[in-house]
Design a protein around this motif. Structure first.
Motif, PDB file in Angstrom:
ATOM      1  N   GLN A   1     -13.064  13.151   5.301  1.00 37.29           N
ATOM      2  CA  GLN A   1     -13.673  12.314   4.267  1.00 37.29           C
ATOM      3  C   GLN A   1     -15.069  12.778   3.885  1.00 37.29           C
ATOM      4  O   GLN A   1     -15.559  12.475   2.798  1.00 37.29           O
TER       5      GLN A   1
ATOM      6  N   PHE B   1      -0.447   4.595  -0.278  1.00 36.77           N
ATOM      7  CA  PHE B   1      -1.146   5.408   0.717  1.00 36.77           C
ATOM      8  C   PHE B   1      -2.590   4.939   0.816  1.00 36.77           C
ATOM      9  O   PHE B   1      -3.121   4.305  -0.094  1.00 36.77           O
ATOM     10  N   GLU B   2      -3.216   5.241   1.963  1.00 40.71           N
ATOM     11  CA  GLU B   2      -4.583   4.826   2.240  1.00 40.71           C
ATOM     12  C   GLU B   2      -5.565   5.939   1.880  1.00 40.71           C
ATOM     13  O   GLU B   2      -5.224   7.124   1.907  1.00 40.71           O
ATOM     14  N   LYS B   3      -6.786   5.533   1.569  1.00 36.68           N
ATOM     15  CA  LYS B   3      -7.859   6.502   1.356  1.00 36.68           C
ATOM     16  C   LYS B   3      -8.025   7.351   2.608  1.00 36.68           C
ATOM     17  O   LYS B   3      -7.956   6.859   3.729  1.00 36.68           O
ATOM     18  N   ASN B   4      -8.229   8.666   2.411  1.00 30.82           N
ATOM     19  CA  ASN B   4      -8.425   9.668   3.466  1.00 30.82           C
ATOM     20  C   ASN B   4      -7.150  10.021   4.217  1.00 30.82           C
ATOM     21  O   ASN B   4      -7.193  10.808   5.161  1.00 30.82           O
ATOM     22  N   ALA B   5      -6.013   9.468   3.796  1.00 28.96           N
ATOM     23  CA  ALA B   5      -4.752   9.877   4.414  1.00 28.96           C
ATOM     24  C   ALA B   5      -4.444  11.312   4.003  1.00 28.96           C
ATOM     25  O   ALA B   5      -4.785  11.739   2.894  1.00 28.96           O
TER      26      ALA B   5
ATOM     27  N   SER C   1      -8.476   7.854  -2.732  1.00 30.56           N
ATOM     28  CA  SER C   1      -8.511   6.401  -2.901  1.00 30.56           C
ATOM     29  C   SER C   1      -7.256   5.799  -2.279  1.00 30.56           C
ATOM     30  O   SER C   1      -6.228   6.466  -2.134  1.00 30.56           O
ATOM     31  N   THR C   2      -7.358   4.521  -1.941  1.00 31.12           N
ATOM     32  CA  THR C   2      -6.171   3.759  -1.566  1.00 31.12           C
ATOM     33  C   THR C   2      -5.432   3.383  -2.844  1.00 31.12           C
ATOM     34  O   THR C   2      -6.046   3.014  -3.842  1.00 31.12           O
TER      35      THR C   2
ATOM     36  N   ARG D   1      -6.482  12.086   0.525  1.00 39.61           N
ATOM     37  CA  ARG D   1      -6.387  11.116  -0.558  1.00 39.61           C
ATOM     38  C   ARG D   1      -7.759  10.510  -0.840  1.00 39.61           C
ATOM     39  O   ARG D   1      -8.442  10.029   0.073  1.00 39.61           O
TER      40      ARG D   1
ATOM     41  N   ARG E   1      -2.347   0.928  -4.419  1.00 39.03           N
ATOM     42  CA  ARG E   1      -1.578  -0.283  -4.127  1.00 39.03           C
ATOM     43  C   ARG E   1      -0.716  -0.638  -5.339  1.00 39.03           C
ATOM     44  O   ARG E   1      -1.173  -0.554  -6.487  1.00 39.03           O
TER      45      ARG E   1
ATOM     46  N   ILE F   1       0.853  -1.190   0.000  1.00 38.02           N
ATOM     47  CA  ILE F   1       0.000   0.000   0.000  1.00 38.02           C
ATOM     48  C   ILE F   1       0.888   1.239   0.000  1.00 38.02           C
ATOM     49  O   ILE F   1       1.754   1.398   0.869  1.00 38.02           O
TER      50      ILE F   1
ATOM     51  N   ILE G   1      -6.286   0.628  -7.713  1.00 36.52           N
ATOM     52  CA  ILE G   1      -7.119   1.118  -6.622  1.00 36.52           C
ATOM     53  C   ILE G   1      -7.912  -0.073  -6.088  1.00 36.52           C
ATOM     54  O   ILE G   1      -8.827  -0.564  -6.763  1.00 36.52           O
TER      55      ILE G   1
END
Length: 817
Positions: free
Chosen positions: A703, A384-388, A434-435, A432, A437, A382, A403
């Motif tokens: 978010q 970065f993560e969603k909402n980071a 979306s996540t 962010r 990967r 990963i 994604i």
């Protein structure tokens, strides 16, 4: 016959001076040509007393001429003394008119017709002699003093002076003019964006300090519209602003003297005015034997320039193994990657692999990489993560990413090698979306926001590439309907980004046209003339499009669309857009439904113009009032219906009780139209003013769209000053109150709501002084049930709404039904 020098250096700025000094040190026959009667004209023209910085601090200086940070006069004095001590062969008052010949046999012709022979030529002429000019109505009309340089700030007294351009030169000029309050100058500086991406952090800090002390007006998100007698008119986020002005100092950058350089047989990286010459890693141009260094090569910092001067002489002298001074720093960037390459190999690999970097020269790649980081990710890592939090941009040099869904399955959206991701945070400042990967062994370059903004400002090709990719993704996300990037190729070829000031019409009812406009940032309002009066139909925020109603008829605009706030729109060619619709039935059906709804709304208003005239007019007036009061840039706004409000203040009390005893709401403050009141409460703007200058980056968007301030706030007050709506307070956290039950049963504590200053003072912990911090509405993020102010209202007078849901005359249809 004239002697032939092994090296002729043109220009005695930091780069040329360092090159000449090293040639002298090595005993190489040389001549240093300077068109003025003094050395280093660029530094000489710095304002009197200017502090010259020696950045980057981590970079070692290679030069036979010393350079330390200090006053302009001291730096020039050192260089004059050491140039003489090194026995540099200087020829002053020697302006070069033409360069002819080839490597080993160049002829340099001066304006006095003198000819100088040289085997190799080093061009170190910089760009300052070719400034970007202010181009707006009145700039040539003599309405006020307009200049492109500041020599001595002390010459100006009791003037209203505006500096246009907030790079290092502009900031330093403004600071110099505002330094002595006794001079009586009123100084303003204009920056076209909210970011100071072209300036050093130390200069930005000094600028903000001057603003906070009241010595300077800092105006961001503004551009010159026109010059009038004694005034400058600006386009700002909120429309036109007219400021008093006696003198303009325009510091908007400069460009290479392209005609002269091309006549020397040197090619540029692109046709753009801001482009730089095409150079090898050893600074050699496309005309063999002519080398380009310094600002003309795209490397403007003094220490870099001086190192280049040293290095280029070494290269000419045969030392091709010499590595640049920044080599150890860059080696550290790549040392942990599993693939082993040299710095030059990595830089060229990244430049060629990543599309947005294709136009960069080797020199620009080195400077750019000093500010960036390279990372390796294995398969399924990963990134970065969603909402980071994060606003940096990522470039994929090798591998690819996707994604994933929460359960790990892929959404099917793959971002391939050579592309970018993270542009949503770059454009909007949001968390962010979306996540991301990695789906193979992947090497990415992470570019900090300021670094990519600087790169986009200085390399047009980078800006075009980033804009195209972000536009493509915005269109795919907005339209969906099974569209693929290849489907948008023709439409994207017609795309044009346009800035629209608040209140400006994008198109008007009755005009010819069928182009479609996507709202990239900001918002617009849609109006129709009814009975000779403009009637407000709807509010359309970013992420939507307008103008499609005319695609399949006579091409006469049926409505007027104007910007509610300063906005950016993407203009798409109507014919290309129509062909896209015709080729994609699913998309066509979706668009046709939206068009039908808009046409039905306009028909409804037209049909009701007589029987419903007063009501229609009232809705239109209320909508315009709300837009004028900042709702046009809001994503969530608190409104109070004064026909229902009983003045109990439960909303304020609930807000305080949900937020450590400090209310984020002032119910009585704000403006009212008819029965609708806009209290002082955060609008959670699409592009928040408060985020523009937060030193610890403590302001974020959550978010659900909420703009909030985290615990890293240092209490500087910049957000409070930048907010145009007065919704941010600087407060100390009050002592903890007893529970409401203890107050109700035993009378302990101050009761519901925000405690009085007297109670807070009396109950403060002895000997503990709490620092102030910024507080504002966070939409009760994390509190079950949503905003406390709305839940606590006993009559339903308080509502929180998204403007696009509230600001539409379509409500009349619902009410009529």
């Amino acid at each position: 016959m004239a002697d032939t020098y092994r090296i002729a250096i043109v220009g005695s700025g930091p780069a040329g001076l360092s090159a000449a000094a090293h040639a002298a040190k090595l005993g190489i026959s040389h001549i240093l040509l300077e068109k003025t009667d003094h050395l280093s004209d660029t530094i000489y023209k710095y304002q009197k007393g200017k502090h010259v910085m020696a950045t980057p601090n981590q970079l070692v200086l290679r030069s036979d001429i010393d350079f330390d940070a200090g006053k302009r006069e001291k730096v020039l004095g050192t260089w004059d003394d050491q140039t003489a001590a090194n026995k540099v062969n200087v020829r002053l008052k020697s302006e070069v008119k033409a360069i002819t010949g080839a490597k080993g046999d160049f002829t340099i012709t001066l304006t006095d017709k003198t000819e100088i022979k040289a085997e190799n030529i080093i061009l170190a002429i910089g760009t300052q002699g070719n400034p970007n000019l202010l181009r707006c109505p009145g700039a040539d009309g003599g309405h006020l003093e307009l200049q492109y340089q500041l020599d001595d700030p002390g010459e100006y007294v009791d003037e209203h002076i505006t500096v246009i351009g907030a790079g290092d030169a502009g900031i330093e000029n403004a600071l110099g003019l505002a330094q002595d309050v006794a001079q009586g100058n009123i100084v303003s500086i204009i920056n076209r964006t909210a970011d100071f991406s072209r300036a050093k952090g130390a200069n930005v800090k000094l600028l903000m300090q001057a603003r906070d002390e009241g010595r300077m007006n800092v105006i961001t998100d503004a551009t010159p519209n026109r010059i009038e007698a004694g005034h400058l008119v600006l386009d700002t986020r909120d429309g036109e602003a007219r400021i008093r002005c006696d003198r303009i100092i325009a510091r908007m950058g400069s460009a290479a003297p392209r005609k002269f350089i091309e006549e020397c047989g040197i090619q540029f990286t692109s046709p753009d005015r801001e482009a730089f010459p095409t150079l090898s890693p050893q600074f050699e141009s496309t005309n063999a034997g002519i080398y380009v260094i310094g600002a003309l090569a795209g490397y403007p910092l003094i220490k870099h320039c001086m190192n280049q001067g040293y290095d280029v002489v070494e290269f000419i002298n045969g030392n091709t193994a010499l590595k640049p001074a920044d080599e150890p720093i860059l080696e550290g960037k790549f040392v942990n990657l599993p693939i082993k390459k040299s710095v030059d190999e990595w830089l060229e690999f990244i430049r060629t692999q990543v599309k947005i970097l294709n136009d960069l020269s080797p020199l620009q790649m080195r400077e750019f990489m000093l500010d960036s980081d390279v990372r390796y990710y294995g398969k399924n890592d990963i990134i970065f993560e969603k909402n980071a939090p994060g606003s940096s941009l990522f470039c994929i040099a090798q591998g690819s990413v996707d994604i994933p869904l929460p359960d790990g399955r892929s959404t099917g959206i793959v971002i391939p090698e050579g592309s970018i991701f993270g542009e949503v945070g770059l454009v909007s400042g949001r968390r962010r979306g979306s996540t991301i990967r990695s789906i193979a062994d992947t090497v990415v370059v992470e570019i900090p926001r300021n670094a990519i903004l600087k790169l986009m400002a200085s390399v047009p090709g980078v800006k075009r590439a980033v804009t195209r990719i972000s536009t493509e993704r915005q269109l795919l996300q907005m339209w969906q309907a099974g569209l693929q990037p290849a489907d948008l190729a023709e439409v994207l070829e017609t795309a044009e980004i346009k800035a629209v000031r608040a209140g400006e019409a994008i198109f008007k009812e009755g005009e010819e046209g069928n182009d479609v406009y996507v709202i990239r940032s900001g918002s617009v309002v849609v109006e129709k003339s009814i009975g000779g009066k403009p009637v407000f139909l709807s509010y359309v925020p970013a992420g939507n499009y307008v103008g499609e109603l005319e695609l399949f008829d006579n091409g006469i605009r049926k409505q007027t669309v104007r910007a509610a706030v300063k906005s950016e729109v993407i203009k798409l060619g109507g014919d290309a857009f129509r062909r896209l619709l015709e080729a994609k039935p699913t998309f066509f059906a979706k668009a046709k439904t939206a068009m039908g709804e808009r046409e039905d709304l306009a028909s409804f208003i037209e049909a009701k113009k007589d029987s419903f005239a007063t009501v229609v007019d009232m809705y239109s007036s209320v909508a315009n009032f709300l837009v004028d009061n900042g709702v046009g840039e809001a994503t969530d706004v608190l409104l109070i219906d004064e026909n229902l409000c009983v003045g109990c203040d439960n909303c304020e009390k609930a807000c305080a009780d949900s937020h450590e005893g400090i209310s984020r709401l002032d119910r009585e403050a704000g403006r009212t139209f008819a029965h609708l009141h806009v209290p002082t409460s955060c609008r959670h703007c699409e592009h928040p003013h408060c985020m523009a200058d937060c030193p610890p980056t403590a302001i974020h968007r959550g978010q659900d769209g909420e703009v909030y301030i985290d615990d890293t706030c240092i209490g500087c007050g910049n957000c409070q000053r930048n907010c145009p709506y007065g919704v941010i307070r600087m407060e100390k956290e009050p002592p903890k109150k007893p529970s409401l039950w203890k107050w109700f049963l035993f009378g302990q504590g101050p009761g519901p709501g925000e405690p009085s200053h007297e109670w807070a003072y009396a109950n403060a912990t002895p000997g503990v002084e709490k620092a102030k911090r910024a507080v504002k509405c966070d939409m009760c993020s994390g509190i079950e049930g949503g905003p406390s102010c709305v839940r606590a209202c006993p009559t339903g007078a308080a509502i929180r709404v998204a403007p696009e849901e509230f600001l539409t005359v379509a409500r009349l249809q619902r009410d009529d039904a």
